[in-house]
Design an enzyme around this catalytic site. Structure first.
Site, mmCIF file in Angstrom:
data_model
loop_
_atom_site.group_PDB
_atom_site.id
_atom_site.type_symbol
_atom_site.label_atom_id
_atom_site.label_comp_id
_atom_site.label_asym_id
_atom_site.label_seq_id
_atom_site.Cartn_x
_atom_site.Cartn_y
_atom_site.Cartn_z
ATOM 1 C CG HIS A 1 27.750 90.037 63.162
ATOM 2 N ND1 HIS A 1 26.507 90.073 63.724
ATOM 3 C CD2 HIS A 1 27.986 88.729 62.872
ATOM 4 C CE1 HIS A 1 26.008 88.850 63.773
ATOM 5 N NE2 HIS A 1 26.894 88.022 63.277
ATOM 6 C CE1 TYR B 1 21.400 96.201 66.864
ATOM 7 C CE2 TYR B 1 20.117 96.912 68.775
ATOM 8 C CZ TYR B 1 21.278 96.395 68.240
ATOM 9 O OH TYR B 1 22.316 96.064 69.072
ATOM 10 N N PRO C 1 19.888 97.920 77.201
ATOM 11 C CG PRO C 1 18.636 95.955 77.056
ATOM 12 C CD PRO C 1 18.714 97.242 77.787
ATOM 13 C CE LYS D 1 28.493 101.205 72.656
ATOM 14 N NZ LYS D 1 29.003 100.111 71.824
ATOM 15 C CE1 TYR E 1 24.852 97.985 68.054
ATOM 16 C CE2 TYR E 1 26.796 96.657 67.586
ATOM 17 C CZ TYR E 1 25.475 96.748 67.968
ATOM 18 O OH TYR E 1 24.778 95.611 68.278
#
Ligand code: RFL
Ligand code: PHB
Length: 390
Positions: free
Chosen positions: A72, A200, A292, A296, A384
């Site tokens: 991604h 998200y 979560p 990580k 990220y």
């Protein structure tokens, strides 16, 4: 039995450590209290940071990951139905890979056994002892029979509920903890993911995360109370609520399917300092937990054992204890940054039942800023995809 490094726990941390040590010519034995089938089926994390994927390839355990992993180049953040993309590739020129933790675990177990490595499954009564001497031991029972492994070092990779951390005298440990007023209800379903990348989604009804395991399996999460009763959530209610927590356009595209796994996880942050006591070194969830939302946990566990393997390599190559002595500081530097990022993502995206109207308006401004400012979205992207592990 005698080995150089005794490892407690066959999760991502313990397994990866055994492979890293093997590459450095250091012997190890893993003991695990669950069965192989159990650890290979345990559904957890799904996101590999860019360097984690590179490490799997470097260690020769990336064949299936290269075939089945979904690369991604960004994520979407939803703000009350409006989706905004954070383009990792354009911002920091790195990507992440979606590949289930249980697939990582399967690949690592297969590779370690193919090397002739020893993993003892289904042990009971694990204990670690003589940690302050030069020959620490791991004791356990297998089929009721007692065994002892004499080691040079012990790696406590036995997760948050393991026995290694509690063996360290409480007077030595500092624990830092935060419990959040959120839980995640997570499902796996036989349905095509609603979007090619993760969404998200913050809404006035709470947070939802739309992720996946493959092109035909979706992984979906809903923010719920941490002590929510799962029986209150029949599948139809979950699908309805997921649709309410995404804009109408995306909701119309959300495919439902057979739900084959369902569970609730409470959310917390936890760090213990130091991560070493004598010849026992803690790694992964045994030493720290992150919520979560930042994806990580597994990556941090693997970063710890990468640092530990380098330190052990330096010890065996030139008798230097400098890196072993610096293990806690080296790990904590990265862990606290991951804590910061996970806290940031968690508080920015969830609906906090205790927030005032002021807090909520500030939160919407933050979501707007992070998704519209190049500087702010670059900072998100950089964290990220994973901070450096040099
Ligand atoms: P693990 O995986 O818990 O492994 C520890 C192992 O030790 C064994 N054990 C013992 N063995 C022998 N004797 C004893 N006395 C023992 N006690 C325990 C256990 O059976 C187990 O096999 O820890 P490790 O290796 O440190 O790995 C950590 C990760 O599992 C964890 O951080 C992640 O799953 C967290 N996480 C995520 N991490 C990510 O990097 N990306 C994600 O997208 C992500 N999503 C998640 C997550 C965790 C979640 N849950 C369920 C907590 C999503 C969720 C919902
Ligand atoms: C997952 O795919 O399970 C997943 C992805 C991203 C997260 C947490 C979990 O932040």
């Amino acid at each position: 039995m005698r080995t150089q490094v005794g490892i407690v726990g066959a999760g991502p941390a313990g397994l990866m450590l055994s492979l890293l040590l093997h590459r450095a010519g250091i012997s190890s034995v893993i003991i695990e209290n669950r069965s192989r089938a159990y650890v290979e089926a345990r559904v957890r994390a799904g996101v590999l940071e860019h360097w984690t994927t590179e490490l799997m390839n470097e260690l020769g355990v990336g064949d299936r990951l290269r075939k089945e992993g979904l690369v991604h180049e960004g994520i979407d953040i939803g703000i009350n139905g409006e989706r905004r993309r954070i383009d990792f590739k354009a911002l920091v020129n790195k990507t992440i890979t979606i590949y289930g933790q249980q697939e990582v675990v399967k690949d690592l177990i297969a590779a370690r056994l193919a090397q002739g490595g020893e993993i003892v499954f289904e042990v009971t009564d694990t204990a670690v002892d003589r940690l302050d001497g030069e020959r620490p031991v791991i004791r356990y029972k297998k089929n009721g029979e007692p065994f002892e492994i004499e080691c040079d070092f012990i790696a406590g990779c036995d997760g948050f509920h393991g026995i290694c951390r509690p063996t360290i005298p409480a007077s030595v440990l500092n624990e830092f903890d935060r419990i959040y007023p959120y839980g995640w209800l997570g499902i796996l379903s036989e349905s095509q993911p609603v979007s090619h990348e993760l969404i998200y989604s913050h809404t006035d009804r709470g947070f939802a995360l739309f992720t996946m395991r493959s092109n035909s399996v979706s992984r979906l999460y809903l923010q719920v109370d941490p002590d929510e009763d799962i029986n209150k959530w029949p599948d139809e209610e979950i699908w309805k609520e997921l649709k309410r927590r995404i804009g109408p356009e995306t909701a119309a595209k959300l495919q439902t399917g057979r739900v084959f796994e369902k569970g609730i996880t409470a959310m917390r942050s936890f760090v213990v300092e130091p991560m070493q006591f004598g010849r026992l070194f803690l790694a992964g969830d045994a030493a720290h937990i992150v919520p979560p939302t930042g994806a990580k946990g597994m990556n941090l566990a693997i970063a710890d054992v990468l640092f530990l393997s380098r330190a052990l390599d330096a010890f065996y190559k030139n008798k230097s204890t400098a890196q072993l002595d610096g293990y806690t500081a080296k790990c904590l530097n990265r862990i606290w940054k991951a804590q910061r990022f996970s806290y940031f993502m968690t508080t920015m995206l969830h609906l906090n039942p205790n927030d005032s109207e002021f807090d909520h308006k500030r939160q919407i401004a933050e979501l707007d800023y992070v998704t519209s400012s190049k500087a702010a979205s670059t900072a998100l992207a950089e964290n990220y995809v994973g901070l450096p592990v040099d």
